[in-house]
Write a protein that holds these residues in place. Structure first.
Motif, short mmCIF file in Angstrom:
data_model
loop_
_atom_site.label_atom_id
_atom_site.label_comp_id
_atom_site.label_asym_id
_atom_site.label_seq_id
_atom_site.Cartn_x
_atom_site.Cartn_y
_atom_site.Cartn_z
N LEU A 228 -26.66 3.91 -66.60
CA LEU A 228 -25.89 4.78 -67.49
C LEU A 228 -24.62 5.28 -66.81
N GLU A 229 -24.76 5.65 -65.54
CA GLU A 229 -23.61 6.14 -64.78
C GLU A 229 -22.54 5.05 -64.65
N LYS B 275 -12.94 4.54 -57.55
CA LYS B 275 -13.61 5.11 -56.38
C LYS B 275 -15.12 4.89 -56.45
N PHE B 276 -15.67 4.93 -57.65
CA PHE B 276 -17.11 4.74 -57.82
C PHE B 276 -17.53 3.32 -57.45
N GLU C 140 -21.46 1.26 -49.69
CA GLU C 140 -22.87 1.63 -49.69
C GLU C 140 -23.52 1.51 -51.07
N LYS C 141 -22.75 1.13 -52.06
CA LYS C 141 -23.28 1.00 -53.41
C LYS C 141 -24.19 -0.23 -53.49
N ASP C 142 -25.47 -0.02 -53.82
CA ASP C 142 -26.42 -1.13 -53.85
C ASP C 142 -27.05 -1.37 -55.21
N ILE C 143 -26.70 -0.56 -56.19
CA ILE C 143 -27.16 -0.77 -57.57
C ILE C 143 -25.96 -1.24 -58.39
N HIS C 144 -26.08 -2.41 -59.02
CA HIS C 144 -24.97 -2.98 -59.77
C HIS C 144 -25.43 -3.30 -61.19
#
Length: 355
Positions: free
Chosen positions: A296-297, A144-145, A150-154
């Protein structure tokens, strides 16, 4: 030192109480200094094992808690303790045996105390179902993460960018999980395969139900912004975190029997570990560690996916807990190192995140 006491004072005090209880129990049950020392050592090893296996749990907990107000953060640290320590480390293994053997609560407790080998066998016999449920829930949490448009940090860009794009396909992560459950079930005996599939589907349904509750609270926030904000960031997150903690603890409870089949010893050791995980979670939130270290996440959620897959595979294969812990530690360590490197190369971005 002040920071240590502030965030870990209660956990340290709880540890001392548990060790005192372990010493008393060891002396009463063995009557010797050597036997007491051996029991204390097992309790300590179990607590360290629980902490090392659950650091990724603390990071993910922190990612949810940072959206909650301090009131609900404190409630998670206090009310959630009863569920994590007493519910999952004591009641859960007893409930497994009671259901499997058709025994009452008192009979089950007597079995755990007087026939520990039989108690261990009955808890272990439920491992296929536990692996299916817990593994399915954890895999969904991790997917799910990453399945987020909309996730823009990879962090691992070439993989995470593709997963983010796949989020446009409705329920893609559910399809992946169901295929994994079906594939692993093909390796099992028919009876075990059915148990595994049912448990896995229930884990999926539980995840969807918890997500649904959070979504409903979010909708209520839109219509009653002030009241709904507290409920969404509080009740929904609280339910989610406790179910997540339960899924994490499944593997630890089963793995603890490799060191001891004594219910009291296992409960004391794992409870110490659970308490420190709670304290680590609050520490990460209050210090803003997730914001300061941008990857880290990501490392924690990759570790959760790996843990979920390993848990699913343990329905067929024996995989030592040491391997699980090492993989999780390596992923989190690498994500932390990449975060530090990024902060050095982009000090302005690091300052904005930390602020």
């Amino acid at each position: 030192m002040a920071t240590l006491v502030r965030y870990y004072g209660f956990a340290i005090a709880f540890t001392l109480v548990c060790l005192a209880l372990a010493a008393w129990y060891g002396w009463m049950s063995t009557g010797s200094i050597g036997g007491t020392a051996s029991l204390l050592w097992i309790v300590l090893v179990l607590s360290v094992l629980e902490i090392s296996l659950s650091f990724d749990n603390a990071v993910v907990n922190a990612s949810v808690l940072k959206e909650m107000d301090e009131v609900w953060q404190q409630r998670f640290l206090t009310w959630g303790i009863a569920f994590a320590v007493f519910g999952m480390r004591v009641v859960f293994p007893l409930a497994i045996v009671a259901i499997a053997a058709g025994l009452g609560p008192i009979e089950t407790i007597n079995l755990s105390l007087n026939q520990p080998d039989e108690y261990e066998r009955m808890v272990s016999s439920a491992h296929v179902g536990i692996a299916g449920f817990g593994g399915a829930f954890l895999v969904m949490v991790g997917l799910k993460f990453f399945f987020d448009l909309e996730k823009d940090i990879h962090w691992i860009r070439w993989i995470e960018e593709q997963l983010s794009k796949f989020a446009a396909l409705p329920a893609a992560e559910i399809a992946i999980l169901l295929l994994a459950l079906w594939g692993i079930s093909e390796l099992l005996e028919p009876a075990e395969a059915l148990t595994f599939l049912i448990a896995g589907i229930l884990g999926l349904v539980t995840f969807i139900a918890v997500e649904g509750i959070s979504a409903m609270l979010e909708m209520k926030e839109e219509s009653h912004r002030l009241q709904g904000s507290v409920m969404r960031s509080g009740l929904g997150g609280f339910l989610y975190l406790n179910v997540l903690d339960a899924s994490f603890s499944f593997d630890g409870v089963i793995g603890a029997f490799a060191l001891s089949n004594n219910m009291i010893v296992i409960a004391l050791g794992l409870s110490i570990g659970a308490m420190f995980v709670r304290s680590m979670t609050i520490h990460l939130v209050r210090k803003g560690t997730l914001a300061a270290y941008r990857f880290l996440e990501h490392g924690a959620f990759w570790a959760i996916i790996v843990l979920g897959v390993i848990m699913l595979l343990t329905a067929k294969f024996h995989i030592p807990e040491t391997i699980t812990g090492l993989i999780g530690a390596i992923l989190i360590g690498l994500s932390l190192a990449w975060s530090v490197r990024y902060n050095r190369r982009h000090p302005d971005d690091a300052g904005e995140l930390a602020g």
